[in-house]
Write a protein that holds these residues in place. Structure first.
Motif, short mmCIF file in Angstrom:
data_model
loop_
_atom_site.label_atom_id
_atom_site.label_comp_id
_atom_site.label_asym_id
_atom_site.label_seq_id
_atom_site.Cartn_x
_atom_site.Cartn_y
_atom_site.Cartn_z
N CYS A 1 -0.84 -1.06 -4.46
CA CYS A 1 -2.15 -0.43 -4.37
C CYS A 1 -2.00 0.98 -3.82
CB CYS A 1 -3.06 -1.24 -3.45
SG CYS A 1 -3.26 -2.95 -3.96
N LEU B 1 0.88 -1.15 0.00
CA LEU B 1 0.00 0.00 0.00
C LEU B 1 0.92 1.22 0.00
CD1 LEU B 1 -2.93 0.94 0.12
CD2 LEU B 1 -2.86 0.65 2.60
N TRP C 1 -7.09 4.36 6.64
CA TRP C 1 -6.22 3.19 6.47
C TRP C 1 -6.18 2.28 7.68
CZ3 TRP C 1 -1.12 4.17 3.33
CH2 TRP C 1 -1.45 4.51 2.01
N VAL D 1 3.27 -1.11 4.13
CA VAL D 1 2.45 0.09 4.05
C VAL D 1 3.32 1.32 4.28
CG1 VAL D 1 0.48 1.33 5.05
CG2 VAL D 1 0.46 -1.18 4.97
N LEU E 1 -6.65 -3.57 -2.25
CA LEU E 1 -5.79 -4.68 -1.81
C LEU E 1 -6.36 -6.01 -2.27
CD1 LEU E 1 -4.90 -3.55 1.83
CD2 LEU E 1 -3.34 -3.70 -0.12
#
Length: 112
Positions: free
Chosen positions: A28, A4, A54, A45, A34
């Motif tokens: 992503c 991410l 998130w 991330v 995801l």
């Protein structure tokens, strides 16, 4: 592996390490994109670029699978708000960006 990571320069560094290790990954920009968590062995991330949703989104994404893939957050070591947000979301601790990139080759290497 899934990432991410909205920032393309950061994503390209991660992609290079993953490909050098012979792995595959999916990048992503948002939690909704995801892949199925059952198909992910690690989610990295870029917490420095996080969106307000998130924390809850990643928690729900993990809970959707019986395997609950590990999540590794990274971001600026000096961003105290990011560290606090990671802890509040139950996803921390956040790893310093420099520490993350130093360890990246080992993180993406296949387990023996």
């Amino acid at each position: 592996m899934a990432a991410l990571v909205p920032d393309l320069i950061t994503a390209s560094r991660i992609e290079g390490a993953v490909r050098a290790a012979g792995g595959t990954w999916v990048r992503c920009d948002v939690v909704a994109d995801l892949p199925d968590p059952a198909l992910v062995d690690l989610l990295v991330v870029d917490w420095g670029y996080r969106s307000v949703d998130w924390g809850a989104g990643i928690t729900a994404w993990r809970a959707a699978s019986s395997t609950e893939p590990p999540v590794l957050l990274f971001g600026p070591h000096s961003d105290l708000d990011a560290h606090a947000a990671a802890k509040a979301a139950g996803l921390g601790p956040m790893r310093a960006r420099s520490s993350f990139f130093a360890a990246l080759p080992q993180l993406v290497s296949p387990s023996e």
